[in-house]
Structures are given as structure tokens and as C-alpha cells.
Design a protein around this motif. Structure first.
Motif, mmCIF file in Angstrom:
data_model
loop_
_atom_site.group_PDB
_atom_site.id
_atom_site.type_symbol
_atom_site.label_atom_id
_atom_site.label_comp_id
_atom_site.label_asym_id
_atom_site.label_seq_id
_atom_site.Cartn_x
_atom_site.Cartn_y
_atom_site.Cartn_z
ATOM 1 N N CYS A 244 34.893 24.932 25.376
ATOM 2 C CA CYS A 244 34.910 25.810 26.554
ATOM 3 C C CYS A 244 35.463 27.170 26.140
ATOM 4 N N CYS B 191 38.365 28.333 28.705
ATOM 5 C CA CYS B 191 39.665 27.685 28.529
ATOM 6 C C CYS B 191 40.140 27.745 27.071
ATOM 7 N N HIS C 84 33.433 23.084 33.163
ATOM 8 C CA HIS C 84 34.404 24.059 33.654
ATOM 9 C C HIS C 84 34.094 24.398 35.108
ATOM 10 N N CYS D 188 38.786 23.125 33.184
ATOM 11 C CA CYS D 188 37.794 22.107 32.855
ATOM 12 C C CYS D 188 38.142 20.814 33.583
#
Length: 258
Positions: free
Chosen positions: A78, A81, A91, A98
Motif C-alpha cells: 500500500c 500506508c 485501503h 488498510c
């Protein structure tokens, strides 16, 4: 709306009040609202990272490359994040994090629906449908008097309340039924709402293990807990899938991964 309908029904017949369904509805609702849908543990790492060890961990670029490689669908990263994502994790732009096995962000429960509260959400739909349906059936005889030739008993305010309550409950019951049918089909194929959109381009879904096993991955194996928003300690211990981090695949996909 449901509480107002039940209060109104007490004026007619207390036997029509489905208190057990109401208790279960509220229990499931608050379970969905207050239960965390599942977040990625701070120290979680994909299997490839664990094999390399702490000395030479995978960086963001390597994880991004693995994510773009169809042969390595287990390794996902991700960028928002800045952390690796477990399988089936997505996410949420609303929550800004997430969510494990994310299905959708539900405005009605002000929470995401994910791995840890998906069962509670489904039970909330079931009991909401039962409650609104029972209220609709209870009001049907009073609603039919509007179309009779005799005199309609009650004050104008009571008559308007009866008519409006019946129409609203009927409409709400039918809408929840459609939503419930959709999620039943998703459970049967072991798919989330997000994954149902994503897998349109695939011929076979890797997590479809058959209806029985797909059902157990959401509701657990203990039949005593199927209709309450909870899991048995034995299921939590024996089924890692309920924690939202590990998901078994079909034998064909497992063979392709190694």
C-alpha cells in the motif's frame, strides 16, 4: 423507524412484537459499529520478507514490483500506508487505513465492513429483514381497512401513522432483501464486494473452496454460533482465516504459487 413501528404496534396487539428479533438486531448492529473490521498488524510481513530476514527486508520498490507481477499475487504493498498488505486487504479512503478483507465502507454503521465484522454485518441484515417483514405483516390487516367499504376506526393521526409505517417498512424490507441476496451470493463464492468487481477479468476465483467451506470462513464451524455475532474459542483457535490474514486457495492456485 423500526422502534417507532414497534411502539405503534403495542396499541394493537402485544403478541405481534418480535422482541427476540429486535434484541438480535440491536446486538448485531452495535457489534458492527464498535468492532474493528481488522487492521494490518504493525510487524506483519509477507512470506518472502520473512525468508530474507531482518537483515535484508523487502523495500517498497521490491514489494511494488512483486505486486505488479501476476505470478506473485500474495505480495502487495500500500503506497498510502507505506506498508505491505496481506491477501484480500484493501485501503479505505474514508478511514484512511488498510482494512483486512475489506468489503465496503458502510455509512449506516459508520464503519468499514471487513474480516472481523463481516459476519456481524450479515446477521444485522438478516435480523433487520425479519424485523421489518414481521412489522409489515402485523400492519397488513390495518392497512387493508383503507380499501374496505366500512368505517375506518381511529383518529386521522393514527390512520396516517399506520399507512406511513406500513409503506416505509415494506419498502425497507424489500431493499434489505435485495442487499441480503447480493451478500449471500458473495458468501457462496467466497468473494467481497470489492473482489466481485475485480474478478470480472478472471476465469476462476482462487479463494472459492465450495459453498460449505466458503460459508464456514465467514460464520465459523460451530453451528451454535452461526446466528449470533460471536465466534467460539475453538473456531478462533482452529481457523486463522477468521483473523483476516491467511486464506486458503484452491489446489490449482496453490500449485502455481510454488
Amino acid at each position: 423507524m423500526i422502534l417507532e413501528s414497534l411502539n405503534f404496534l403495542t396499541k394493537y396487539d402485544n403478541s405481534f412484537i418480535p422482541l427476540s428479533e429486535l434484541v438480535m438486531l440491536l446486538w448485531c448492529y452495535f457489534a458492527v459499529v464498535f468492532m474493528d473490521p481488522g487492521t494490518v498488524p504493525p510487524n506483519w510481513k509477507p512470506a518472502a520478507d520473512e525468508e530474507r530476514g531482518e537483515v535484508d527486508p523487502l523495500n517498497g520498490v521490491e514489494l511494488s514490483n512483486l505486486q505488479s507481477d501476476p505470478a506473485n499475487q500474495r505480495f502487495r504493498y500500500c503506497r498510502k500506508c507505506s506498508q505491505p498488505k496481506p491477501p484480500r486487504c484493501h485501503h479505505c479512503s474514508v478511514c484512511g487505513r488498510c482494512v483486512l478483507k475489506m468489503d465496503h465502507h458502510c455509512v449506516w454503521v459508520v464503519n468499514c465492513v471487513g474480516a472481523l465484522n463481516y459476519k456481524y454485518f450479515l446477521l444485522f441484515l438478516v435480523y433487520t429483514f425479519l424485523e421489518t417483514t414481521l412489522v409489515t405483516i402485523s400492519l397488513l390487516p390495518h392497512f387493508k381497512t383503507y380499501f374496505s367499504d366500512g368505517e375506518i376506526p381511529g383518529t386521522p393521526g393514527t390512520l396516517a401513522t399506520t399507512f406511513l409505517t406500513f409503506v416505509l417498512n415494506l419498502a425497507f424490507s424489500l431493499s434489505v432483501l435485495g442487499f441480503l441476496v447480493l451478500h449471500v451470493s458473495l458468501v457462496a463464492s467466497n468473494t467481497t464486494t470489492i473482489e466481485a468487481y475485480e474478478k470480472k477479468t478472471t476465469s476462476k476465483w482462487r479463494y472459492d473452496l465450495g459453498r460449505r467451506k466458503n460459508f464456514e470462513q465467514v460464520f465459523g464451524m460451530d453451528k451454535r454460533y452461526w446466528f449470533i455475532p460471536a465466534y467460539s474459542e475453538e473456531d478462533i483457535r482452529r481457523m486463522p482465516v477468521l483473523q483476516g490474514l491467511e486464506y486458503p486457495s484452491t489446489p490449482d492456485f496453490n500449485a502455481q504459487e510454488f
